[in-house]
Scaffold this motif. Structure first.
Motif, mmCIF file in Angstrom:
data_model
loop_
_atom_site.group_PDB
_atom_site.id
_atom_site.type_symbol
_atom_site.label_atom_id
_atom_site.label_comp_id
_atom_site.label_asym_id
_atom_site.label_seq_id
_atom_site.Cartn_x
_atom_site.Cartn_y
_atom_site.Cartn_z
ATOM 1 N N GLU A 1 0.712 -1.346 0.173
ATOM 2 C CA GLU A 1 -0.074 0.063 0.033
ATOM 3 C C GLU A 1 0.893 1.278 -0.106
ATOM 4 O O GLU A 1 0.368 2.294 -0.621
ATOM 5 C CB GLU A 1 -0.659 -0.165 1.056
ATOM 6 C CG GLU A 1 -1.991 -1.113 0.968
ATOM 7 C CD GLU A 1 -2.836 -1.285 2.100
ATOM 8 O OE1 GLU A 1 -2.739 -0.747 3.202
ATOM 9 O OE2 GLU A 1 -3.583 -2.452 1.985
ATOM 10 N N THR A 2 2.124 1.347 0.704
ATOM 11 C CA THR A 2 2.901 2.288 0.773
ATOM 12 C C THR A 2 3.453 2.726 -0.610
ATOM 13 O O THR A 2 3.598 3.575 -1.242
ATOM 14 C CB THR A 2 4.096 2.284 1.766
ATOM 15 O OG1 THR A 2 3.296 1.967 2.823
ATOM 16 C CG2 THR A 2 4.804 3.391 1.747
ATOM 17 N N VAL A 3 3.768 1.333 -1.257
ATOM 18 C CA VAL A 3 4.562 1.689 -2.764
ATOM 19 C C VAL A 3 3.338 2.404 -3.736
ATOM 20 O O VAL A 3 3.728 3.061 -4.520
ATOM 21 C CB VAL A 3 4.851 0.208 -3.451
ATOM 22 C CG1 VAL A 3 5.293 0.257 -4.921
ATOM 23 C CG2 VAL A 3 6.169 -0.065 -2.374
ATOM 24 N N VAL A 4 2.285 1.583 -3.693
ATOM 25 C CA VAL A 4 1.111 2.052 -4.587
ATOM 26 C C VAL A 4 0.945 3.895 -4.484
ATOM 27 O O VAL A 4 0.774 4.291 -5.120
ATOM 28 C CB VAL A 4 -0.215 1.258 -4.520
ATOM 29 C CG1 VAL A 4 -1.211 1.975 -5.462
ATOM 30 C CG2 VAL A 4 0.084 -0.016 -5.072
ATOM 31 N N LEU B 1 6.148 -5.279 -8.484
ATOM 32 C CA LEU B 1 5.049 -4.364 -8.520
ATOM 33 C C LEU B 1 3.721 -4.990 -8.870
ATOM 34 O O LEU B 1 2.819 -4.577 -8.199
ATOM 35 C CB LEU B 1 5.363 -3.237 -9.836
ATOM 36 C CG LEU B 1 6.402 -2.356 -9.519
ATOM 37 C CD1 LEU B 1 6.863 -1.528 -10.804
ATOM 38 C CD2 LEU B 1 6.305 -1.558 -8.092
ATOM 39 N N ALA B 2 3.632 -5.906 -9.546
ATOM 40 C CA ALA B 2 2.360 -6.537 -9.910
ATOM 41 C C ALA B 2 1.862 -7.463 -8.722
ATOM 42 O O ALA B 2 0.541 -7.189 -8.377
ATOM 43 C CB ALA B 2 2.510 -7.824 -11.229
ATOM 44 N N GLY B 3 2.674 -7.588 -7.790
ATOM 45 C CA GLY B 3 2.138 -8.446 -6.727
ATOM 46 C C GLY B 3 1.549 -7.417 -5.543
ATOM 47 O O GLY B 3 0.897 -7.542 -4.830
ATOM 48 N N MET B 4 2.374 -6.247 -5.624
ATOM 49 C CA MET B 4 2.002 -5.159 -4.729
ATOM 50 C C MET B 4 0.603 -4.605 -5.375
ATOM 51 O O MET B 4 -0.328 -4.085 -4.451
ATOM 52 C CB MET B 4 3.096 -4.019 -4.762
ATOM 53 C CG MET B 4 4.498 -4.371 -4.097
ATOM 54 S SD MET B 4 5.450 -3.169 -4.026
ATOM 55 C CE MET B 4 6.995 -4.027 -3.675
#
Length: 157
Positions: free
Chosen positions: A26-29, A82-85
């Motif tokens: 959630e932080t990355v997105v 990224l896809a996993g996130m």
């Protein structure tokens, strides 16, 4: 059994690492959301919003690293795809075509989501005696609540 920095049952370690990986996702997105809005914001409030969005993504970049490194300190795998996130995150990416007010609202909601996720992760860590993870979650949660408040204040009045 693998030796870790703290003595936790394997199931507890798995649950805490999973909660931390949720927080990382959630932080990355949200980091990318803030950077996207930083690039694309328009209107009379461009200057202050451009600066605020930059403050947010710069903070979050450091925060996501702290959270992922805590996962690794627990000797668990930190999600790096990224896809996993994107699949895991409750925060959704946006295209950056929103109005300035919509950007503020979406980013505020993202901050509230992360704060809630971190609160849950911190409670889980506390239940298992992992005070270092609990402390990190409290610290990061406080930061996300502050950003939510700052963004919400733009929408009031």
């Amino acid at each position: 059994m693998t030796q870790t920095a703290i003595s936790l049952e394997p199931n507890a370690l798995d649950a805490i690492a999973d909660a931390l990986n949720q927080s990382v996702a959630e932080t990355v997105v949200t980091t990318m959301l803030a950077q996207n809005f930083h690039w694309n914001v328009k209107g009379m409030a461009f200057g202050p919003l451009h600066a605020l969005f930059q403050e947010i993504y710069e903070d979050h970049f450091v925060g996501q690293d702290d959270l992922a490194e805590r996962v690794r300190a627990l000797d668990k795998h930190a999600e790096g795809k990224l896809a996993g996130m994107l699949k895991r995150s409750k925060v959704e990416e946006q295209d950056g075509t929103q109005t300035d007010k919509e950007m503020i609202r979406l980013l505020m909601e993202a901050e509230q989501t992360i704060a809630a996720t971190l609160a849950g992760a911190g409670e889980l860590a506390a239940e298992h005696g992992d005070t270092l993870t609990e402390d990190l979650c409290i610290e990061r949660g406080r930061t996300h609540e502050k950003f939510a408040w700052m963004l919400r204040s733009h929408l009031q009045g």
